[in-house]
Design a protein around this motif. Sequence first.
Motif, PDB file in Angstrom:
ATOM      1  N   ALA A  96     -46.566  -9.775  12.963  1.00  0.00           N
ATOM      2  CA  ALA A  96     -47.672  -9.248  12.174  1.00  0.00           C
ATOM      3  C   ALA A  96     -47.369  -7.832  11.685  1.00  0.00           C
ATOM      4  O   ALA A  96     -47.705  -7.469  10.546  1.00  0.00           O
ATOM      5  N   ALA A  97     -46.725  -7.014  12.519  1.00  0.00           N
ATOM      6  CA  ALA A  97     -46.341  -5.674  12.091  1.00  0.00           C
ATOM      7  C   ALA A  97     -45.315  -5.730  10.963  1.00  0.00           C
ATOM      8  O   ALA A  97     -45.363  -4.923  10.023  1.00  0.00           O
ATOM      9  N   ALA A  98     -44.395  -6.696  11.024  1.00  0.00           N
ATOM     10  CA  ALA A  98     -43.413  -6.842   9.946  1.00  0.00           C
ATOM     11  C   ALA A  98     -44.080  -7.276   8.643  1.00  0.00           C
ATOM     12  O   ALA A  98     -43.752  -6.763   7.564  1.00  0.00           O
ATOM     13  N   VAL A  99     -45.026  -8.204   8.721  1.00  0.00           N
ATOM     14  CA  VAL A  99     -45.751  -8.629   7.519  1.00  0.00           C
ATOM     15  C   VAL A  99     -46.577  -7.469   6.958  1.00  0.00           C
ATOM     16  O   VAL A  99     -46.682  -7.290   5.743  1.00  0.00           O
ATOM     17  N   LEU A 100     -47.156  -6.670   7.838  1.00  0.00           N
ATOM     18  CA  LEU A 100     -47.913  -5.503   7.394  1.00  0.00           C
ATOM     19  C   LEU A 100     -47.006  -4.519   6.653  1.00  0.00           C
ATOM     20  O   LEU A 100     -47.388  -3.979   5.601  1.00  0.00           O
ATOM     21  N   ALA A 101     -45.810  -4.279   7.177  1.00  0.00           N
ATOM     22  CA  ALA A 101     -44.865  -3.394   6.492  1.00  0.00           C
ATOM     23  C   ALA A 101     -44.454  -3.970   5.156  1.00  0.00           C
ATOM     24  O   ALA A 101     -44.350  -3.238   4.150  1.00  0.00           O
ATOM     25  N   TRP A 102     -44.206  -5.278   5.109  1.00  0.00           N
ATOM     26  CA  TRP A 102     -43.837  -5.918   3.842  1.00  0.00           C
ATOM     27  C   TRP A 102     -44.964  -5.827   2.826  1.00  0.00           C
ATOM     28  O   TRP A 102     -44.735  -5.572   1.644  1.00  0.00           O
ATOM     29  N   ALA A 103     -46.206  -6.025   3.273  1.00  0.00           N
ATOM     30  CA  ALA A 103     -47.341  -5.969   2.359  1.00  0.00           C
ATOM     31  C   ALA A 103     -47.603  -4.544   1.870  1.00  0.00           C
ATOM     32  O   ALA A 103     -48.041  -4.341   0.735  1.00  0.00           O
ATOM     33  N   LEU A 104     -47.335  -3.554   2.697  1.00  0.00           N
ATOM     34  CA  LEU A 104     -47.580  -2.168   2.301  1.00  0.00           C
ATOM     35  C   LEU A 104     -46.519  -1.641   1.350  1.00  0.00           C
ATOM     36  O   LEU A 104     -46.836  -0.935   0.379  1.00  0.00           O
ATOM     37  N   PHE A 105     -45.270  -1.981   1.599  1.00  0.00           N
ATOM     38  CA  PHE A 105     -44.177  -1.375   0.838  1.00  0.00           C
ATOM     39  C   PHE A 105     -43.538  -2.319  -0.168  1.00  0.00           C
ATOM     40  O   PHE A 105     -42.708  -1.875  -0.975  1.00  0.00           O
ATOM     41  N   GLY A 106     -43.886  -3.593  -0.143  1.00  0.00           N
ATOM     42  CA  GLY A 106     -43.271  -4.530  -1.067  1.00  0.00           C
ATOM     43  C   GLY A 106     -41.936  -5.018  -0.534  1.00  0.00           C
ATOM     44  O   GLY A 106     -41.420  -4.551   0.477  1.00  0.00           O
ATOM     45  N   SER A 107     -41.336  -5.954  -1.250  1.00  0.00           N
ATOM     46  CA  SER A 107     -40.072  -6.531  -0.806  1.00  0.00           C
ATOM     47  C   SER A 107     -38.912  -5.656  -1.265  1.00  0.00           C
ATOM     48  O   SER A 107     -39.055  -4.781  -2.112  1.00  0.00           O
ATOM     49  N   GLY A 108     -37.736  -5.923  -0.704  1.00  0.00           N
ATOM     50  CA  GLY A 108     -36.542  -5.230  -1.139  1.00  0.00           C
ATOM     51  C   GLY A 108     -36.319  -3.931  -0.385  1.00  0.00           C
ATOM     52  O   GLY A 108     -36.583  -3.801   0.807  1.00  0.00           O
ATOM     53  N   MET A 109     -35.825  -2.923  -1.105  1.00  0.00           N
ATOM     54  CA  MET A 109     -35.405  -1.675  -0.492  1.00  0.00           C
ATOM     55  C   MET A 109     -36.553  -0.900   0.128  1.00  0.00           C
ATOM     56  O   MET A 109     -36.363  -0.166   1.092  1.00  0.00           O
ATOM     57  N   ALA A 110     -37.746  -1.015  -0.424  1.00  0.00           N
ATOM     58  CA  ALA A 110     -38.867  -0.231   0.109  1.00  0.00           C
ATOM     59  C   ALA A 110     -39.311  -0.726   1.476  1.00  0.00           C
ATOM     60  O   ALA A 110     -39.661   0.068   2.352  1.00  0.00           O
TER      61      ALA A 110
END
Length: 275
Positions: A96-110
């Motif tokens: 869930a923390a990984a999905v939260l990071a992906w949702a906040l910063f977007g995919s790829g380098m961010a």
Amino acid sequence: MLTGAVAAGLPYEVVLGVLVALAGALLWTAAASTDGYAAPLWLGVYLAGLAMGWAVADREAGVAVAGGLLVVLAGCAVAARPRVVQAVGGAGATLAAAVLAWALFGSGMAAAPAMLGVRAGTLVVTRPSRKLAAAVVRARRTSATVALGFLDRLSRLVRPGGRTAAEAAAMGVGLLALAQVLFGAAAVEGMEALLLAIGAVLAAASAWRRPRGAWRTVAAAEACVLAVLAPLPLSGAVMPALVGPYGWLTHAWAGAAEGRGRRSARRGPGRRSRC
């Protein structure tokens, strides 16, 4: 019930909120019980996965759902009684923390550094350190005692049943972060090598903090593979810089052949050498 909510035309956000609330109630029920926790546990896991799958389509909804499930699953990892619920909570909170990071910063380098940060965070909360506990006892200053005591409590945050599951999920999160950089959108030049090196360091730290066993071997192998792969994105710039100055060795006799050809051209076809 879920089909009825969709058929009734309830808003998208309301349906997601209902799913998260039901999943939280079921998971915390399983966490508080010692017997008969299997049914609420797996039903709660199903509803949590369903909510997360629906929320991925909308980034804002994904942030809210991932944040809510992170709180619920972290509570299971910290306070659950059955070891199975602790394991589900540890792995689920990491994902869930990984999905939260992906949702906040977007995919790829961010998102890749943030997802690697999730893996780094699991190294802190899953492996208590005896040296740190001894340092807390030896510390005399109040500020140092508070800081070391906080770190010691933080390292013991996840219950024993959830530590291995959280580390396994963190390994998958780290590899997913590196994969989306290597095979996803175009990255900044040299950033792939840096992220691979960071992944190798985190894998080595995970292997160092684990006790002897299969998981330690897996983490050590992961660290070795990432360490080998880290210089490859820079091979186009590094290898010419290392080998280029010595390229003349492959043409060491070219100068002699060229000089002989020039002398023959100056003499002309009718002139012969005195040798």
